[in-house]
Design a protein around this motif. Structure first.
Motif, PDB file in Angstrom:
ATOM      1  N   ARG A 163       0.847  -1.187   0.000  1.00  0.00           N
ATOM      2  CA  ARG A 163       0.000   0.000   0.000  1.00  0.00           C
ATOM      3  C   ARG A 163       0.882   1.236   0.000  1.00  0.00           C
ATOM      4  O   ARG A 163       1.936   1.265   0.627  1.00  0.00           O
ATOM      5  N   ILE A 164       0.427   2.241  -0.685  1.00  0.00           N
ATOM      6  CA  ILE A 164       1.099   3.533  -0.664  1.00  0.00           C
ATOM      7  C   ILE A 164       0.105   4.540  -0.101  1.00  0.00           C
ATOM      8  O   ILE A 164      -0.995   4.688  -0.622  1.00  0.00           O
ATOM      9  N   GLY A 165       0.508   5.201   0.974  1.00  0.00           N
ATOM     10  CA  GLY A 165      -0.368   6.178   1.597  1.00  0.00           C
ATOM     11  C   GLY A 165      -0.522   7.421   0.732  1.00  0.00           C
ATOM     12  O   GLY A 165       0.357   7.773  -0.040  1.00  0.00           O
ATOM     13  N   VAL A 166      -1.652   8.053   0.868  1.00  0.00           N
ATOM     14  CA  VAL A 166      -1.935   9.302   0.174  1.00  0.00           C
ATOM     15  C   VAL A 166      -2.113  10.381   1.223  1.00  0.00           C
ATOM     16  O   VAL A 166      -2.740  10.147   2.256  1.00  0.00           O
ATOM     17  N   ASN A 167      -1.542  11.558   0.972  1.00  0.00           N
ATOM     18  CA  ASN A 167      -1.640  12.615   1.980  1.00  0.00           C
ATOM     19  C   ASN A 167      -2.747  13.595   1.650  1.00  0.00           C
ATOM     20  O   ASN A 167      -3.186  13.699   0.514  1.00  0.00           O
ATOM     21  N   ALA A 168      -3.166  14.305   2.672  1.00  0.00           N
ATOM     22  CA  ALA A 168      -4.106  15.419   2.520  1.00  0.00           C
ATOM     23  C   ALA A 168      -3.284  16.697   2.583  1.00  0.00           C
ATOM     24  O   ALA A 168      -2.504  16.898   3.516  1.00  0.00           O
ATOM     25  N   LEU A 169      -3.425  17.541   1.589  1.00  0.00           N
ATOM     26  CA  LEU A 169      -2.698  18.801   1.540  1.00  0.00           C
ATOM     27  C   LEU A 169      -3.490  19.880   2.271  1.00  0.00           C
ATOM     28  O   LEU A 169      -4.645  20.142   1.934  1.00  0.00           O
ATOM     29  N   LEU A 170      -2.872  20.482   3.263  1.00  0.00           N
ATOM     30  CA  LEU A 170      -3.495  21.554   4.031  1.00  0.00           C
ATOM     31  C   LEU A 170      -3.036  22.880   3.426  1.00  0.00           C
ATOM     32  O   LEU A 170      -1.836  23.125   3.298  1.00  0.00           O
ATOM     33  N   THR A 171      -3.983  23.744   3.063  1.00  0.00           N
ATOM     34  CA  THR A 171      -3.632  24.955   2.314  1.00  0.00           C
ATOM     35  C   THR A 171      -3.964  26.262   3.012  1.00  0.00           C
ATOM     36  O   THR A 171      -3.572  27.320   2.539  1.00  0.00           O
ATOM     37  N   ALA A 172      -4.680  26.220   4.121  1.00  0.00           N
ATOM     38  CA  ALA A 172      -5.108  27.461   4.785  1.00  0.00           C
ATOM     39  C   ALA A 172      -3.909  28.254   5.295  1.00  0.00           C
ATOM     40  O   ALA A 172      -2.872  27.688   5.638  1.00  0.00           O
ATOM     41  N   GLU A 173      -4.083  29.561   5.354  1.00  0.00           N
ATOM     42  CA  GLU A 173      -2.998  30.433   5.819  1.00  0.00           C
ATOM     43  C   GLU A 173      -3.056  30.673   7.324  1.00  0.00           C
ATOM     44  O   GLU A 173      -2.022  30.822   7.962  1.00  0.00           O
ATOM     45  N   ARG A 174      -4.242  30.713   7.886  1.00  0.00           N
ATOM     46  CA  ARG A 174      -4.394  30.975   9.323  1.00  0.00           C
ATOM     47  C   ARG A 174      -4.338  29.667  10.103  1.00  0.00           C
ATOM     48  O   ARG A 174      -4.871  28.648   9.682  1.00  0.00           O
ATOM     49  N   ALA A 175      -3.723  29.720  11.276  1.00  0.00           N
ATOM     50  CA  ALA A 175      -3.536  28.524  12.103  1.00  0.00           C
ATOM     51  C   ALA A 175      -4.860  27.838  12.436  1.00  0.00           C
ATOM     52  O   ALA A 175      -4.977  26.612  12.341  1.00  0.00           O
ATOM     53  N   ALA A 176      -5.871  28.602  12.804  1.00  0.00           N
ATOM     54  CA  ALA A 176      -7.164  28.005  13.162  1.00  0.00           C
ATOM     55  C   ALA A 176      -7.786  27.282  11.962  1.00  0.00           C
ATOM     56  O   ALA A 176      -8.378  26.207  12.121  1.00  0.00           O
ATOM     57  N   ASP A 177      -7.626  27.861  10.778  1.00  0.00           N
ATOM     58  CA  ASP A 177      -8.181  27.237   9.573  1.00  0.00           C
ATOM     59  C   ASP A 177      -7.405  25.968   9.201  1.00  0.00           C
ATOM     60  O   ASP A 177      -7.987  24.988   8.748  1.00  0.00           O
ATOM     61  N   VAL A 178      -6.093  25.993   9.407  1.00  0.00           N
ATOM     62  CA  VAL A 178      -5.269  24.806   9.145  1.00  0.00           C
ATOM     63  C   VAL A 178      -5.695  23.681  10.077  1.00  0.00           C
ATOM     64  O   VAL A 178      -5.821  22.522   9.666  1.00  0.00           O
ATOM     65  N   ARG A 179      -5.938  24.022  11.329  1.00  0.00           N
ATOM     66  CA  ARG A 179      -6.374  23.006  12.295  1.00  0.00           C
ATOM     67  C   ARG A 179      -7.694  22.374  11.858  1.00  0.00           C
ATOM     68  O   ARG A 179      -7.852  21.159  11.901  1.00  0.00           O
ATOM     69  N   ARG A 180      -8.646  23.202  11.402  1.00  0.00           N
ATOM     70  CA  ARG A 180      -9.929  22.671  10.921  1.00  0.00           C
ATOM     71  C   ARG A 180      -9.724  21.766   9.707  1.00  0.00           C
ATOM     72  O   ARG A 180     -10.329  20.708   9.611  1.00  0.00           O
ATOM     73  N   GLU A 181      -8.861  22.193   8.772  1.00  0.00           N
ATOM     74  CA  GLU A 181      -8.570  21.345   7.603  1.00  0.00           C
ATOM     75  C   GLU A 181      -7.993  19.994   8.040  1.00  0.00           C
ATOM     76  O   GLU A 181      -8.366  18.953   7.496  1.00  0.00           O
ATOM     77  N   ALA A 182      -7.077  20.035   9.007  1.00  0.00           N
ATOM     78  CA  ALA A 182      -6.462  18.797   9.505  1.00  0.00           C
ATOM     79  C   ALA A 182      -7.502  17.886  10.141  1.00  0.00           C
ATOM     80  O   ALA A 182      -7.503  16.668   9.913  1.00  0.00           O
ATOM     81  N   GLU A 183      -8.394  18.449  10.930  1.00  0.00           N
ATOM     82  CA  GLU A 183      -9.439  17.645  11.577  1.00  0.00           C
ATOM     83  C   GLU A 183     -10.353  16.992  10.552  1.00  0.00           C
ATOM     84  O   GLU A 183     -10.694  15.809  10.679  1.00  0.00           O
ATOM     85  N   VAL A 184     -10.735  17.747   9.530  1.00  0.00           N
ATOM     86  CA  VAL A 184     -11.586  17.195   8.473  1.00  0.00           C
ATOM     87  C   VAL A 184     -10.856  16.072   7.750  1.00  0.00           C
ATOM     88  O   VAL A 184     -11.429  15.011   7.462  1.00  0.00           O
ATOM     89  N   ALA A 185      -9.571  16.281   7.446  1.00  0.00           N
ATOM     90  CA  ALA A 185      -8.791  15.259   6.735  1.00  0.00           C
ATOM     91  C   ALA A 185      -8.684  13.975   7.556  1.00  0.00           C
ATOM     92  O   ALA A 185      -8.895  12.870   7.037  1.00  0.00           O
ATOM     93  N   VAL A 186      -8.360  14.113   8.839  1.00  0.00           N
ATOM     94  CA  VAL A 186      -8.239  12.936   9.709  1.00  0.00           C
ATOM     95  C   VAL A 186      -9.593  12.231   9.831  1.00  0.00           C
ATOM     96  O   VAL A 186      -9.676  11.001   9.757  1.00  0.00           O
ATOM     97  N   ASP A 187     -10.661  13.004   9.992  1.00  0.00           N
ATOM     98  CA  ASP A 187     -12.013  12.413  10.072  1.00  0.00           C
ATOM     99  C   ASP A 187     -12.379  11.692   8.781  1.00  0.00           C
ATOM    100  O   ASP A 187     -13.179  10.759   8.787  1.00  0.00           O
TER     101      ASP A 187
END
Length: 200
Positions: free
Chosen positions: A151-175
């Protein structure tokens, strides 16, 4: 096996968030799908996705170089295995494959070589009826793949500029099931990047 042709197909995909750096933001990701065929009709795909916004080669420059490579492939004189060796930097390998690699434009070379090499590896996997992951492993490590899930893992690219928005993107990706997250740095100040990294 001899190679017979190399086809180039452009793509342009909309991004969910912008990507790039100040003065060079993208809302679309553009690149090229490369399909290489051998004389038996087997084929494999590769991709050239140059990062022009990071001062790399443009898609246009990479396409021009791939079209030159396509002419060499159509000559019917290139061997797939020797081409993989030449692309991988095997020293002292005379022949048309090595000459072709040495003549690839320096700026476009990373994207051109990546597209051509991955297409050849995909071709090899298809010809041998094996998983591409196993062929990638063996090509990179020069050893047989151990008995483990291919298996080869695929990553989620986080693109937000603000820290709070990056955190939300990360949570959505992990979920959504992603176990690897990719966060590009260097497009904003170091202080902002530090906060973005801490947020994840």
């Amino acid at each position: 096996m001899k190679l017979s042709r190399l086809n180039i197909s452009p793509y342009s995909l909309p991004l969910r968030g912008r990507l790039g750096r100040p003065g060079a933001w993208l809302d679309r990701r553009e690149g090229l799908i490369v399909t290489v065929c051998d004389t038996d009709g087997a084929w494999g795909h590769g991709e050239a996705a140059p990062a022009s916004w990071l001062r790399g080669a443009s898609v246009t420059a990479v396409r021009a170089e791939l079209e030159r490579v396509s002419v060499a492939v159509a000559s019917g004189s290139l061997e797939a295995d020797r081409m993989l060796d030449a692309l991988g930097g095997t020293p002292g390998m005379p022949g048309p494959e090595q000459v072709l690699v040495e003549r690839i434009d320096v700026e476009a070379a990373p994207a051109v070589k990546c597209a051509f090499e991955t297409a050849l590896l995909d071709l090899t996997a298809r010809r041998e009826g094996r998983a591409l992951t196993a062929v990638l492993w063996e090509h990179g490590s020069r050893s047989r793949l151990p008995e483990l899930p291919c298996r080869i893992g695929v990553n989620a690219l986080l693109t937000a500029e603000r820290a709070a928005d990056v955190r939300r993107e990360a949570e959505v990706a992990v979920d959504s099931g992603f176990t690897t997250l990719k966060l590009k740095v260097g497009s904003v100040s170091p202080e902002v990047d530090i906060e973005r990294v801490r947020a994840v």
